[in-house]
Enzyme design. Structure first.
Site, PDB file in Angstrom:
ATOM      1  CG  ASP A   7      -1.783   1.589   1.801  1.00 55.64           C
ATOM      2  OD1 ASP A   7      -2.558   1.779   0.555  1.00 55.64           O
ATOM      3  OD2 ASP A   7      -1.815   1.777   2.463  1.00 55.64           O
ATOM      4  CG  ASP A   9      -1.446   6.984   0.443  1.00 53.04           C
ATOM      5  OD1 ASP A   9      -0.979   8.717  -0.034  1.00 53.04           O
ATOM      6  OD2 ASP A   9      -2.704   7.286  -0.243  1.00 53.04           O
ATOM      7  N   GLY A  44      -7.854   4.121   2.929  1.00 50.19           N
ATOM      8  CA  GLY A  44      -7.682   2.531   1.930  1.00 50.19           C
ATOM      9  C   GLY A  44      -8.797   3.025   0.924  1.00 50.19           C
ATOM     10  NE  ARG A  47      -9.660  11.887  -5.234  1.00 50.56           N
ATOM     11  CZ  ARG A  47      -9.216  12.537  -7.117  1.00 50.56           C
ATOM     12  NH1 ARG A  47      -9.545  13.026  -7.724  1.00 50.56           N
ATOM     13  NH2 ARG A  47      -8.232  11.876  -6.918  1.00 50.56           N
ATOM     14  CB  SER A 114      -3.782   7.180  -4.252  1.00 49.42           C
ATOM     15  OG  SER A 114      -3.824   8.100  -4.440  1.00 49.42           O
ATOM     16  CG  ASN A 116      -4.039  12.259  -6.364  1.00 50.16           C
ATOM     17  OD1 ASN A 116      -3.322  13.188  -7.249  1.00 50.16           O
ATOM     18  ND2 ASN A 116      -4.399  11.663  -4.993  1.00 50.16           N
ATOM     19  CG  ASP A 168      -1.788   2.348   6.519  1.00 56.38           C
ATOM     20  OD1 ASP A 168      -1.894   1.855   5.212  1.00 56.38           O
ATOM     21  OD2 ASP A 168      -1.948   3.678   6.794  1.00 56.38           O
TER      22      ASP A 168
HETATM   23  C1  BG6 Z   1      -5.741   5.921  -0.543  1.00 62.27           C
HETATM   24  C2  BG6 Z   1      -5.857   6.687   0.973  1.00 62.27           C
HETATM   25  O1  BG6 Z   1      -4.387   5.347   0.017  1.00 62.27           O
HETATM   26  O2  BG6 Z   1      -6.089   6.620  -1.566  1.00 62.27           O
HETATM   27  C3  BG6 Z   1      -7.548   6.954   1.365  1.00 62.27           C
HETATM   28  O3  BG6 Z   1      -5.877   5.330   2.202  1.00 62.27           O
HETATM   29  C4  BG6 Z   1      -7.950   8.141  -0.109  1.00 62.27           C
HETATM   30  O4  BG6 Z   1      -7.376   7.869   2.665  1.00 62.27           O
HETATM   31  C5  BG6 Z   1      -7.689   7.258  -1.761  1.00 62.27           C
HETATM   32  O5  BG6 Z   1      -8.835   8.568   0.405  1.00 62.27           O
HETATM   33  C6  BG6 Z   1      -7.540   7.682  -3.181  1.00 62.27           C
HETATM   34  O6  BG6 Z   1      -6.326   8.310  -2.862  1.00 62.27           O
HETATM   35  P1  BG6 Z   1      -6.825   9.457  -4.171  1.00 62.27           P
HETATM   36  O7  BG6 Z   1      -5.437   9.904  -3.707  1.00 62.27           O
HETATM   37  O8  BG6 Z   1      -6.538   9.279  -5.185  1.00 62.27           O
HETATM   38  O9  BG6 Z   1      -7.497  10.814  -3.449  1.00 62.27           O
HETATM   39 MG    MG Z   2      -2.685   3.188   3.686  1.00 68.33          MG
END
Ligand code: BG6
Ligand code: MG
Length: 211
Positions: A7, A9, A44, A47, A114, A116, A168
């Site tokens: 993972d 974040d 996890g 968004r 994510s 991102n 996590d």
């Molecule tokens: C996960 C985070 O890795 O990514 C979440 O733990 C988050 O909290 C999710 O909502 C989506 O992320 P992003 O960057 O696409 O908004």
């Molecule tokens: Mg995480």
């Protein structure tokens, strides 16, 4: 040889605090109570699902369009933090452990909800460490659904039984177990009942039996 699926974040980088701060701005703007405990439920999950959790405390109903705008605004705040990230935001223990796993011949992949992910890996210069990236851009269901991890296994060409997920989030441990994989937990996930390996420190990954 194993495949390790990480993972992102809260495991490789501490962007979880940036997610919190960006959502806090949105929640404060709407007059909705939001704290670190509620934030833990966002780990996890995607968004839009995160936004739905925050809006549980709102008496107002929002249209799909309004929610899209809020999620975009949150992501803009969040990206301001990401733009400032550098390779120094990765702990030496993380970089050293990944390098050692590669040296031992294991495959490494990312399994993150994510969208991102690639930007963060570029900012921190972690991209080259991984054989495959499965992230929010290639899934339709976020954790606890196993999709993101099953795709990661497919991308590296391994079977789920040979994969170890490092997470996590409780939702991430659930996803790993639903995928038929072993799960190593760090932080809150280290204390979760379904976690196979409880990690106090990242480097303890190298002590997992049989790797
Ligand atoms: C996960 C985070 O890795 O990514 C979440 O733990 C988050 O909290 C999710 O909502 C989506 O992320 P992003 O960057 O696409 O908004
Ligand atoms: Mg995480």
């Amino acid at each position: 040889m194993k495949t390790f699926i990480f993972d992102l974040d809260g495991v490789l980088v501490f962007t979880d605090k940036f997610h919190y701060q960006a959502w806090k701005k949105i929640a404060d703007g709407l007059g909705i109570y939001f704290d670190e405990k509620i934030n833990n439920r966002l780990r996890g999950v995607s968004r839009m699902e995160s936004l739905d959790i925050i809006l549980e405390r709102s008496t107002k109903r929002y249209s799909a369009g309004e929610k899209e705008d809020m999620a975009e605004e949150k992501n803009n705040y969040y990206k301001e933090f990401l733009k400032k990230m550098t390779p120094q935001d990765v702990e030496p223990a993380v970089r050293e452990t990944l390098a050692e796993l590669r040296r031992l011949g294991h495959k490494l992949a990312i399994g993150s909800s994510s969208k991102n992910t690639k930007f963060i890996l570029q900012q921190t210069k972690l991209m080259d460490m991984f054989d495959a990236i499965s992230d929010g851009t290639n899934i339709t269901r976020s954790k606890p659904d196993p999709e993101v991890f099953l795709k990661a296994a497919t991308f590296v060409g391994d079977i789920p039984e040979n994969c170890i997920v490092v997470e996590d989030a409780i939702a991430g441990i659930e996803a790993a177990k639903a995928a038929g994989m072993m799960a190593a937990g760090i932080g809150e996930a280290a204390h979760y009942g379904k976690t196979d390996y409880r990690l106090e420190h990242f480097k303890e990954i190298l002590e997992i039996e049989g790797i």
